[in-house]
Design an enzyme around this catalytic site. Structure first.
Site, mmCIF file in Angstrom:
data_model
loop_
_atom_site.group_PDB
_atom_site.id
_atom_site.type_symbol
_atom_site.label_atom_id
_atom_site.label_comp_id
_atom_site.label_asym_id
_atom_site.label_seq_id
_atom_site.Cartn_x
_atom_site.Cartn_y
_atom_site.Cartn_z
ATOM 1 N N ARG A 299 -12.655 -7.887 4.406
ATOM 2 C CA ARG A 299 -13.988 -7.514 3.907
ATOM 3 C C ARG A 299 -14.409 -8.377 2.714
ATOM 4 O O ARG A 299 -15.594 -8.591 2.483
ATOM 5 C CB ARG A 299 -14.029 -6.031 3.556
ATOM 6 C CG ARG A 299 -13.777 -5.151 4.781
ATOM 7 C CD ARG A 299 -14.247 -3.731 4.608
ATOM 8 N NE ARG A 299 -13.499 -2.844 5.477
ATOM 9 C CZ ARG A 299 -13.735 -2.661 6.778
ATOM 10 N NH1 ARG A 299 -14.725 -3.285 7.373
ATOM 11 N NH2 ARG A 299 -12.994 -1.839 7.485
ATOM 12 N N ASP B 280 -15.569 1.808 3.102
ATOM 13 C CA ASP B 280 -15.302 0.423 3.506
ATOM 14 C C ASP B 280 -16.493 -0.509 3.246
ATOM 15 O O ASP B 280 -16.402 -1.712 3.507
ATOM 16 C CB ASP B 280 -14.929 0.373 5.001
ATOM 17 C CG ASP B 280 -13.560 0.994 5.257
ATOM 18 O OD1 ASP B 280 -12.754 1.077 4.309
ATOM 19 O OD2 ASP B 280 -13.297 1.409 6.400
ATOM 20 N N ARG C 138 0.822 -1.225 0.000
ATOM 21 C CA ARG C 138 0.000 0.000 0.000
ATOM 22 C C ARG C 138 0.850 1.267 0.000
ATOM 23 O O ARG C 138 2.016 1.247 0.363
ATOM 24 C CB ARG C 138 -0.973 -0.056 1.193
ATOM 25 C CG ARG C 138 -1.922 -1.228 1.024
ATOM 26 C CD ARG C 138 -2.891 -1.349 2.150
ATOM 27 N NE ARG C 138 -3.859 -0.272 2.159
ATOM 28 C CZ ARG C 138 -4.762 -0.108 3.117
ATOM 29 N NH1 ARG C 138 -4.793 -0.968 4.127
ATOM 30 N NH2 ARG C 138 -5.613 0.880 3.069
ATOM 31 N N SER D 263 -9.099 11.096 2.297
ATOM 32 C CA SER D 263 -8.535 10.049 3.152
ATOM 33 C C SER D 263 -8.442 10.526 4.597
ATOM 34 O O SER D 263 -7.676 11.443 4.925
ATOM 35 C CB SER D 263 -7.143 9.650 2.653
ATOM 36 O OG SER D 263 -6.459 8.973 3.688
HETATM 37 C C1 S3P Z 1 -9.899 4.774 8.144
HETATM 38 C C2 S3P Z 1 -9.945 5.474 6.962
HETATM 39 C C3 S3P Z 1 -10.230 4.870 5.658
HETATM 40 C C4 S3P Z 1 -10.803 3.470 5.800
HETATM 41 C C5 S3P Z 1 -10.072 2.644 6.830
HETATM 42 C C6 S3P Z 1 -10.143 3.311 8.185
HETATM 43 C C7 S3P Z 1 -9.610 5.484 9.407
HETATM 44 O O1 S3P Z 1 -9.029 4.802 4.904
HETATM 45 O O2 S3P Z 1 -10.781 2.809 4.558
HETATM 46 O O3 S3P Z 1 -10.612 1.348 6.923
HETATM 47 O O4 S3P Z 1 -9.849 4.931 10.501
HETATM 48 O O5 S3P Z 1 -9.144 6.625 9.330
HETATM 49 P P1 S3P Z 1 -8.520 6.046 3.999
HETATM 50 O O6 S3P Z 1 -8.252 7.169 4.889
HETATM 51 O O7 S3P Z 1 -7.270 5.553 3.330
HETATM 52 O O8 S3P Z 1 -9.623 6.292 3.020
#
Ligand code: S3P
Length: 441
Positions: A398, A321, A124, A169
């Site tokens: 998931r 998600d 990632r 994000s």
């Molecule tokens: C999250 C943010 C999201 C989400 C992840 C949890 C968090 O990711 O997909 O499962 O707790 O801040 P991104 O910030 O990369 O979109």
């Protein structure tokens, strides 16, 4: 490598359940607690793999965490209170949230700290977090400037930044906010809408943070280097975990489900808005304010007809998600559903958009995949009468859980590999299925 075999549909049920504590809030309560002074008492912390990685990581940084009667006691050591020994290695496991948020708290480390993760996390993107943290003054070493493993070396000479978060994000936004806590002066963040738990948590603790909400962006101002006291917190249920049981109930026969004490922060309920637009009648009841967040119970019953959706992109980040399980519902809706601007979905624990389209095709659903979009040709009569194998999915929790729900609703004989995957976010998943009546062979 355990696998699960499902060959019976779920039978009618009428139950009340609770799901595990919210993963985003569990990680934030531990990380923010580590920066507070004194003893934090955290109830209903998720017991998922991602939270275990968070606890183990914080322990390596000298934070004492113990459990007594299911309650988590964390001894906060104040801002920049980590014990920075030489050669610290932190394994974030599968957790992008822990890895990215933690880096924000490490920008003062006087010795290099190495951060590693599992195979999925190592694929990632960390560039998105390295770039703003470098602006504060931190230094990074990684093989390709993008992925784990990486090393961070902090500095005492931090400077506050102006940061524009454009992806929606919450992880990027939160990492910068946590870095700002340890930085003298005023950090300004302009952030595309995404879950706002970090901001609400800090506000609840009376830490100097100002939040202005605009239509598409939030403006956040943090004044750094203000010590704060420890806290008591109770983690509410995770709406992302509820999503699997909500769709299961909608697609099952004559069933009813109540889910108690769920976090329904408006920045997390994109999923409910989307499926209700598709004709679902999911009810959010008994709403109340707790610890700066919104809590409620969720009520859902089985339904027969769902409409397709041209999904408004403003819901994307608030349902990021939940798209896999939304795609399953779209497969049973009448008409063609369209989802756009979902490039981020291919950057999760697995390339979810691509894998979703493969799995849907496997079960007989027509799809058209674009680079960040998908069209799903729904079929209200969709049934599966053959053997389905789900494997090579990067152990994405998931994908595992969505496949289990699909099997329980659509029929067929499903073999789903890498069963242990679900425990990285929702360790009670199979227990709750058993509670609502499913008997695993
Ligand atoms: C999250 C943010 C999201 C989400 C992840 C949890 C968090 O990711 O997909 O499962 O707790 O801040 P991104 O910030 O990369 O979109």
């Amino acid at each position: 490598m355990a696998k699960i075999i499902i060959q019976d549909k779920i039978k009618k049920f009428n139950k009340t359940i609770r799901v595990d504590g919210d993963k985003s809030l569990s990680i934030r309560s531990l990380l923010i607690g580590s920066q507070s002074y004194g003893l934090c008492k955290i109830k209903n912390l998720s017991k998922s793999g991602d939270i275990l990685s968070t606890i183990n990581g914080l322990k390596k940084l000298g934070i004492k965490i113990v459990f007594k009667k299911e309650i988590c006691y964390l001894y906060g050591k104040g801002l920049n209170g980590f014990n920075y020994r030489k050669n610290i290695l932190i394994n974030a496991g599968n957790s992008g949230t822990f890895a990215r948020l933690l880096l924000g708290l490490l920008i003062k480390t006087p010795h290099e700290i190495k951060l590693v993760g599992d195979t999925s996390l190592s694929k990632r993107d960390f560039q998105r977090i390295i770039d703003p943290l470098k602006e504060f003054g931190a230094n990074f070493k990684s093989q390709n400037k993008k992925n784990l493993p990486l090393k961070i070396l902090g500095t005492e000479f931090l400077k506050p930044i102006n940061y524009f978060e454009k992806k929606g994000s919450a992880q990027c936004k939160s990492s910068v906010i946590l870095a700002a806590l340890n930085t003298p002066g005023k950090t300004l963040v302009k952030a595309k809408k995404s879950r706002n738990h970090t901001e609400l948590f800090l506000k609840y603790l009376n830490i100097p943070i100002k939040i202005k909400t605009k239509k598409k962006y939030d403006m956040i101002e943090i004044n750094g280097e203000n010590q704060f006291k420890s806290f008591n917190y109770e983690i509410p249920g995770d709406i992302s975990s509820c999503a699997f049981f909500i769709v299961l109930t909608l697609l099952a026969k004559d069933s009813k489900l109540t889910i108690k004490d769920v976090n329904v922060n408006p920045s997390r309920i994109g999923f409910i808005k989307i499926i209700n637009k598709m004709g679902a009648k999911v009810k959010i009841i008994n709403k109340r304010d707790v610890y700066g967040e919104k809590l409620a119970d969720i009520y859902v019953n089985s339904q027969k007809n769902f409409k397709s959706i041209n999904c408004p992109i403003e819901f994307n980040s608030n349902a990021i998600d939940e798209f896999l399980i939304i795609f399953l519902l779209a497969s049973k809706a009448s008409g063609i559903s369209r989802f756009r601007k979902l490039e981020e979905l291919n950057k999760k624990e697995s390339p979810r958009l691509k894998l979703a389209s493969k799995i849907l095709e496997k079960i007989g659903v027509k799809v058209k995949l674009g680079s960040g979009s998908i069209k799903i040709f729904g079929n209200p009569k969709l049934k599966v009468n053959k053997k389905i194998f789900i494997n090579n999915y990067y152990k994405d929790h998931r994908i595992f859980m969505t496949s289990v729900i699909a099997a329980l609703c659509l029929g067929g004989k499903w073999t789903i590999n890498d069963m242990e995957s679900y425990s990285s976010s929702f360790p009670s998943f199979l227990n709750i299925l058993q509670k609502i009546g499913y008997k695993f062979k």
